[in-house]
Design a protein around this motif. Structure first.
Motif, PDB file in Angstrom:
ATOM      1  N   GLU A 190      20.706  24.801  35.032  1.00 38.54           N
ATOM      2  CA  GLU A 190      21.807  24.105  34.374  1.00 38.54           C
ATOM      3  C   GLU A 190      21.826  24.379  32.881  1.00 38.54           C
ATOM      4  O   GLU A 190      20.835  24.247  32.186  1.00 38.54           O
ATOM      5  N   ALA A 191      22.982  24.803  32.392  1.00 41.68           N
ATOM      6  CA  ALA A 191      23.171  25.039  30.964  1.00 41.68           C
ATOM      7  C   ALA A 191      24.667  25.021  30.711  1.00 41.68           C
ATOM      8  O   ALA A 191      25.366  25.964  31.062  1.00 41.68           O
ATOM      9  N   GLY A 192      25.196  23.955  30.143  1.00 36.78           N
ATOM     10  CA  GLY A 192      26.618  23.870  29.889  1.00 36.78           C
ATOM     11  C   GLY A 192      27.384  23.453  31.134  1.00 36.78           C
ATOM     12  O   GLY A 192      26.824  23.081  32.147  1.00 36.78           O
ATOM     13  N   VAL A 193      28.710  23.509  31.032  1.00 37.45           N
ATOM     14  CA  VAL A 193      29.537  23.019  32.128  1.00 37.45           C
ATOM     15  C   VAL A 193      30.513  24.063  32.656  1.00 37.45           C
ATOM     16  O   VAL A 193      31.204  23.810  33.620  1.00 37.45           O
ATOM     17  N   GLY A 194      30.617  25.228  32.017  1.00 37.53           N
ATOM     18  CA  GLY A 194      31.599  26.215  32.421  1.00 37.53           C
ATOM     19  C   GLY A 194      31.096  27.148  33.501  1.00 37.53           C
ATOM     20  O   GLY A 194      29.919  27.160  33.861  1.00 37.53           O
ATOM     21  N   ALA A 195      32.041  27.937  34.051  1.00 35.51           N
ATOM     22  CA  ALA A 195      31.675  28.949  35.036  1.00 35.51           C
ATOM     23  C   ALA A 195      30.860  30.049  34.365  1.00 35.51           C
ATOM     24  O   ALA A 195      31.061  30.362  33.189  1.00 35.51           O
ATOM     25  N   ILE A 196      29.931  30.634  35.119  1.00 32.19           N
ATOM     26  CA  ILE A 196      29.083  31.700  34.591  1.00 32.19           C
ATOM     27  C   ILE A 196      29.047  32.847  35.589  1.00 32.19           C
ATOM     28  O   ILE A 196      28.756  32.653  36.771  1.00 32.19           O
ATOM     29  N   SER A 197      29.356  34.046  35.105  1.00 33.36           N
ATOM     30  CA  SER A 197      29.267  35.254  35.917  1.00 33.36           C
ATOM     31  C   SER A 197      27.890  35.871  35.696  1.00 33.36           C
ATOM     32  O   SER A 197      27.491  36.127  34.565  1.00 33.36           O
ATOM     33  N   ILE A 198      27.182  36.107  36.798  1.00 35.57           N
ATOM     34  CA  ILE A 198      25.812  36.622  36.724  1.00 35.57           C
ATOM     35  C   ILE A 198      25.727  37.945  37.482  1.00 35.57           C
ATOM     36  O   ILE A 198      26.266  38.079  38.579  1.00 35.57           O
ATOM     37  N   GLY A 199      25.042  38.895  36.877  1.00 31.37           N
ATOM     38  CA  GLY A 199      24.829  40.170  37.550  1.00 31.37           C
ATOM     39  C   GLY A 199      26.057  41.057  37.508  1.00 31.37           C
ATOM     40  O   GLY A 199      26.870  40.999  36.590  1.00 31.37           O
ATOM     41  N   ARG A 200      26.185  41.893  38.548  1.00 35.01           N
ATOM     42  CA  ARG A 200      27.256  42.873  38.613  1.00 35.01           C
ATOM     43  C   ARG A 200      28.267  42.471  39.695  1.00 35.01           C
ATOM     44  O   ARG A 200      27.945  41.698  40.597  1.00 35.01           O
ATOM     45  N   PRO A 201      29.466  43.054  39.638  1.00 33.00           N
ATOM     46  CA  PRO A 201      30.466  42.721  40.658  1.00 33.00           C
ATOM     47  C   PRO A 201      30.009  43.020  42.074  1.00 33.00           C
ATOM     48  O   PRO A 201      30.390  42.324  43.014  1.00 33.00           O
ATOM     49  N   GLY A 202      29.173  44.056  42.244  1.00 33.59           N
ATOM     50  CA  GLY A 202      28.701  44.407  43.572  1.00 33.59           C
ATOM     51  C   GLY A 202      27.364  43.811  43.928  1.00 33.59           C
ATOM     52  O   GLY A 202      26.879  43.978  45.058  1.00 33.59           O
ATOM     53  N   ARG A 203      26.760  43.112  42.985  1.00 41.73           N
ATOM     54  CA  ARG A 203      25.464  42.478  43.242  1.00 41.73           C
ATOM     55  C   ARG A 203      25.278  41.357  42.232  1.00 41.73           C
ATOM     56  O   ARG A 203      24.569  41.509  41.240  1.00 41.73           O
ATOM     57  N   GLY A 204      25.934  40.246  42.496  1.00 40.68           N
ATOM     58  CA  GLY A 204      25.884  39.173  41.517  1.00 40.68           C
ATOM     59  C   GLY A 204      26.220  37.828  42.130  1.00 40.68           C
ATOM     60  O   GLY A 204      26.378  37.682  43.343  1.00 40.68           O
ATOM     61  N   ARG A 205      26.351  36.851  41.252  1.00 37.64           N
ATOM     62  CA  ARG A 205      26.639  35.477  41.663  1.00 37.64           C
ATOM     63  C   ARG A 205      27.632  34.872  40.679  1.00 37.64           C
ATOM     64  O   ARG A 205      27.845  35.389  39.577  1.00 37.64           O
ATOM     65  N   LEU A 206      28.210  33.758  41.085  1.00 40.29           N
ATOM     66  CA  LEU A 206      29.109  32.990  40.233  1.00 40.29           C
ATOM     67  C   LEU A 206      28.651  31.545  40.270  1.00 40.29           C
ATOM     68  O   LEU A 206      28.496  30.966  41.348  1.00 40.29           O
ATOM     69  N   VAL A 207      28.426  30.974  39.125  1.00 42.26           N
ATOM     70  CA  VAL A 207      28.010  29.582  39.048  1.00 42.26           C
ATOM     71  C   VAL A 207      29.182  28.737  38.556  1.00 42.26           C
ATOM     72  O   VAL A 207      29.862  29.093  37.590  1.00 42.26           O
ATOM     73  N   ARG A 208      29.443  27.654  39.266  1.00 44.23           N
ATOM     74  CA  ARG A 208      30.519  26.724  38.915  1.00 44.23           C
ATOM     75  C   ARG A 208      31.876  27.439  38.830  1.00 44.23           C
ATOM     76  O   ARG A 208      32.600  27.319  37.848  1.00 44.23           O
ATOM     77  N   GLY A 209      32.215  28.193  39.864  1.00 39.37           N
ATOM     78  CA  GLY A 209      33.476  28.934  39.881  1.00 39.37           C
ATOM     79  C   GLY A 209      34.689  28.030  39.713  1.00 39.37           C
ATOM     80  O   GLY A 209      34.711  26.885  40.158  1.00 39.37           O
ATOM     81  N   VAL A 210      35.715  28.563  39.064  1.00 42.29           N
ATOM     82  CA  VAL A 210      36.960  27.832  38.810  1.00 42.29           C
ATOM     83  C   VAL A 210      37.991  28.275  39.845  1.00 42.29           C
ATOM     84  O   VAL A 210      38.193  29.472  40.074  1.00 42.29           O
ATOM     85  N   ALA A 211      38.655  27.322  40.480  1.00 44.96           N
ATOM     86  CA  ALA A 211      39.643  27.634  41.516  1.00 44.96           C
ATOM     87  C   ALA A 211      40.955  28.086  40.896  1.00 44.96           C
ATOM     88  O   ALA A 211      41.424  27.521  39.906  1.00 44.96           O
ATOM     89  N   LEU A 212      41.543  29.125  41.488  1.00 46.56           N
ATOM     90  CA  LEU A 212      42.885  29.563  41.112  1.00 46.56           C
ATOM     91  C   LEU A 212      43.880  28.739  41.916  1.00 46.56           C
ATOM     92  O   LEU A 212      43.922  28.823  43.147  1.00 46.56           O
ATOM     93  N   GLU A 213      44.685  27.945  41.225  1.00 48.61           N
ATOM     94  CA  GLU A 213      45.614  27.049  41.898  1.00 48.61           C
ATOM     95  C   GLU A 213      47.030  27.636  41.890  1.00 48.61           C
ATOM     96  O   GLU A 213      47.436  28.285  40.934  1.00 48.61           O
ATOM     97  N   PRO A 214      47.798  27.395  42.973  1.00 49.99           N
ATOM     98  CA  PRO A 214      49.199  27.844  43.003  1.00 49.99           C
ATOM     99  C   PRO A 214      50.010  27.153  41.908  1.00 49.99           C
ATOM    100  O   PRO A 214      49.682  26.048  41.470  1.00 49.99           O
ATOM    101  N   SER A 215      51.066  27.826  41.487  1.00 54.94           N
ATOM    102  CA  SER A 215      51.946  27.254  40.471  1.00 54.94           C
ATOM    103  C   SER A 215      53.361  27.746  40.724  1.00 54.94           C
ATOM    104  O   SER A 215      53.632  28.447  41.710  1.00 54.94           O
ATOM    105  N   GLU A 216      54.258  27.396  39.837  1.00 54.33           N
ATOM    106  CA  GLU A 216      55.655  27.824  39.960  1.00 54.33           C
ATOM    107  C   GLU A 216      55.768  29.342  39.966  1.00 54.33           C
ATOM    108  O   GLU A 216      56.657  29.914  40.608  1.00 54.33           O
TER     109      GLU A 216
END
Length: 300
Positions: A34-60
């Motif tokens: 735990e460190a902060g409250v935002g989403a964190i991208s870890i590692g590489r796109p092909g070998r990584g993790r996402l901490v506290r991911g933010v949802a993409l919500e539908p809009s107009e």
């Protein structure tokens, strides 16, 4: 306690729970401490993790594929970028609604059929479509676009080159969240560059888009967009070239350089076969990604 006891018996420094979880996170195998409250991208796109991911919500101006439910999470930077470019296209072309597919899972990691999309920096972004009556068309699935611009699934539907060009231009022009890769089929890139020339855009913009788009034949029904590592996530987020000349990565470069500096001997020492303490060369040379594989750069 047992971990520390075993380490002591082997002549190694005990590993704290915090350090162990940090190492697992760097390898893509666990959550970041735990460190902060935002989403964190870890590692590489092909070998990584996402901490506290933010949802993409539908809009107009933006729709999320129903099949992407649970796989619509990203960094705050990526989610904000998608919302901004969708609104920009809709402002210029009323009635446009961006169709977005997979991003990442809330905690990142692997999911099929993708070989990337694991660290919250990737998004499958649909192409704008138009019907025979000239009105925007929204489909549940992404439609494959042939060389003549028509959709394989329905020849009466075709690529909306005007709105899709505006989307491409907005992505490449993004400064708050710079885009590193846009994977797109070569024949679609050619059609969009032709649209830009018809509009009389500058050669500089055409050259920037040509450099920003990575021709990938499988991407005939969507753009695969990847952003650079959020600056605050470097060096936990591993970033690889290219570094486009119009993108300022100076802050990220400073963070990467700091990570490459040798650790103090007390943190990187290990005991050799004869009990001689020496500095681990692996720690001293740790830096950014090397030997990047194309498998980490694109997804089906």
């Amino acid at each position: 306690a047992s971990r520390a006891y075993r380490s002591a018996r082997r002549g190694r420094r005990p590993v704290s729970a915090h350090a162990a979880s940090w190492r697992r996170a760097r390898r893509g195998g666990g959550d970041l401490p735990e460190a902060g409250v935002g989403a964190i991208s870890i590692g590489r796109p092909g070998r990584g993790r996402l901490v506290r991911g933010v949802a993409l919500e539908p809009s107009e101006h933006l729709a999320v594929k129903s099949s992407s439910h649970g796989q619509h999470f990203g960094t705050a930077e990526l989610v904000s970028l998608l919302g901004r470019v969708a609104a920009r296209v809709a402002e210029r072309s009323p009635g446009a609604r961006l169709h977005v597919g997979d991003l990442s899972r809330e905690g990142g990691g692997r999911f099929g059929p993708h070989r990337s999309h694991r660290s919250g920096r990737d998004a499958d972004v649909g192409l704008y479509l138009v019907g025979a009556d000239g009105q925007p068309v929204m489909t549940e699935r992404f439609y494959d676009i042939r060389r003549d611009g028509t959709a394989t699934q329905d020849p009466t539907v075709r690529l909306d080159e005007g709105r899709t060009w505006e989307l491409l231009e907005a992505l490449v022009a993004a400064t708050e969240t710079p885009v590193q890769f846009i994977f797109l089929a070569p024949h679609l890139e050619e059609r969009l560059l032709a649209e830009g020339r018809r509009r009389g855009v500058s050669e500089e913009l055409l050259a920037r888009i040509d450099a920003g788009v990575d021709a990938e034949r499988r991407h005939t029904n969507h753009m695969h967009v990847r952003i650079y590592c959020p600056v605050d996530d470097v060096p936990r987020c591993d970033e690889e070239p290219p570094y486009h000349p119009w993108v300022d990565r100076s802050q990220a470069a400073v963070a990467r350089a700091a990570e490459r500096r040798p650790r103090p001997a007390s943190h990187g020492r290990r005991r050799g076969a004869r009990g001689v303490v020496r500095v681990s060369s692996a720690r001293a040379s740790r830096g950014g990604p090397s030997g990047a594989s194309p498998h980490s750069r694109s997804s089906p």
